[in-house]
Design an enzyme around this catalytic site. Structure first.
Site, PDB file in Angstrom:
ATOM      1  N   LYS A  40      68.283  37.003  54.971  1.00 38.89           N
ATOM      2  CA  LYS A  40      68.073  38.327  55.573  1.00 38.89           C
ATOM      3  C   LYS A  40      69.421  39.005  55.747  1.00 38.89           C
ATOM      4  O   LYS A  40      70.337  38.449  56.365  1.00 38.89           O
ATOM      5  CB  LYS A  40      67.410  38.111  56.937  1.00 38.89           C
ATOM      6  CG  LYS A  40      66.470  39.206  57.363  1.00 38.89           C
ATOM      7  CD  LYS A  40      65.756  38.739  58.635  1.00 38.89           C
ATOM      8  CE  LYS A  40      64.857  39.780  59.207  1.00 38.89           C
ATOM      9  NZ  LYS A  40      64.360  39.371  60.517  1.00 38.89           N
TER      10      LYS A  40
HETATM   11  C1  E4P Z   1      61.770  41.479  61.727  1.00 34.49           C
HETATM   12  O1  E4P Z   1      62.144  40.779  60.835  1.00 34.49           O
HETATM   13  C2  E4P Z   1      62.367  41.487  63.070  1.00 34.49           C
HETATM   14  O2  E4P Z   1      62.712  40.159  63.389  1.00 34.49           O
HETATM   15  C3  E4P Z   1      61.426  41.941  64.154  1.00 34.49           C
HETATM   16  O3  E4P Z   1      60.199  42.371  63.615  1.00 34.49           O
HETATM   17  C4  E4P Z   1      62.035  42.888  65.120  1.00 34.49           C
HETATM   18  O4  E4P Z   1      61.074  43.224  66.090  1.00 34.49           O
HETATM   19  P1  E4P Z   1      61.465  43.940  67.466  1.00 34.49           P
HETATM   20  O5  E4P Z   1      61.827  45.360  67.165  1.00 34.49           O
HETATM   21  O6  E4P Z   1      60.217  43.846  68.287  1.00 34.49           O
HETATM   22  O7  E4P Z   1      62.615  43.160  68.026  1.00 34.49           O
END
Ligand code: E4P
Length: 256
Positions: free
Chosen positions: A83
């Protein structure tokens, strides 16, 4: 639609995975912090549970270091998706790592133009953050719709991974629009089953069958010293004829 679970909590991943609800996992530095675990160790454990892509996020902001981190992360398991953030350095890392055959998830996407750039850099997944756009009074679902349209216009293979999902309606709308994947916290996935009419209907069905005094399985407890007698007297055949599957199982067990 594929379901990824957005957590680094092992118990929660296992619980949903046993139900067939987990096609992959996404983590991020905040989720790793919340788990209190070592990033490499916990990612390895997740990969041993889940067959699908497990996103592990780089921690650098500079392309060469991101590439080095990505190359290390992919040694954890075959199903790692590296990522990277949606910056020029992140896209450079994306281009290099995807050219090497690794899965890359480009995260922190807040505009359709950013998603277009990620697709051109060879991203396997683009993660538009719905909830965080809604938090600042913008329309997260509109972004998913825009990216779907653009990717379809040009047959981009990058998969739309609807992220920052906070509600069951985010999940529903993402599916309706045609996001390839959604990643949601376990609590959101679990609450997708809720409907008051299901609860009400089930309560009425249970009341009605109780009234008829009928059962499908009859649980009879047989003292151990009687089992031999039952087998010798061939009573089990009678019990089977009465559709007594528990006795059937018991008989098979004692016979072996
Ligand atoms: C996605 O890969 C992220 O880890 C996640 O969906 C972020 O979510 P949040 O905005 O609720 O922290």
């Amino acid at each position: 639609m594929k379901f990824f679970v957005d957590t680094a909590e092992i118990d929660q991943i296992k619980e949903l995975n046993d139900l067939g609800m987990v096609d992959g996992v996404t983590t991020n530095p905040s989720l790793i912090k919340k788990s209190g675990r070592d990033i490499i160790e916990v990612t390895k454990e997740i990969c041993s549970i889940v067959d699908g892509p497990v996103s592990a996020e780089v921690t650098s902001t500079e392309a060469d270091t991101m590439i080095a981190e990505g190359r290390k992360l992919v040694t954890i398991a075959k199903n790692i998706a590296v990522k990277v953030p949606l910056t020029w350095d992140g896209l450079r890392a994306c281009k290099t790592l995807s050219s090497e055959g690794h899965m890359v998830n480009v995260t922190l996407c807040f505009s359709a133009n950013q998603a277009l750039l990620a697709a051109k850099a060879g991203a396997t997944f683009i993660s538009p953050f719905i909830g965080r756009l809604d938090d600042i009074n913008l329309d997260g679902m509109q972004l998913i719709e825009d990216i779907r349209e653009i990717y379809d216009n040009y047959d981009f293979e990058t998969q739309i991974l609807a992220a920052s999902i906070r509600t069951v309606n985010h999940a529903l709308e993402s599916a309706r629009i045609g996001a390839d994947v959604m990643t949601a916290p376990p609590a959101v996935i679990k609450s997708m089953i809720n409907h008051p009419l299901t609860d009400k209907g089930l309560a009425a069905f249970l009341e009605d069958i109780k009234f008829t005094k009928q059962k499908i399985l009859y649980f009879i407890s047989i003292p151990c010293h009687c089992i031999d007698k039952i087998i010798r007297a061939k009573i089990w055949k009678k019990l089977l004829a009465q559709n007594c599957s528990l006795i059937h199982q018991l008989f098979l067990m004692t016979r072996n």
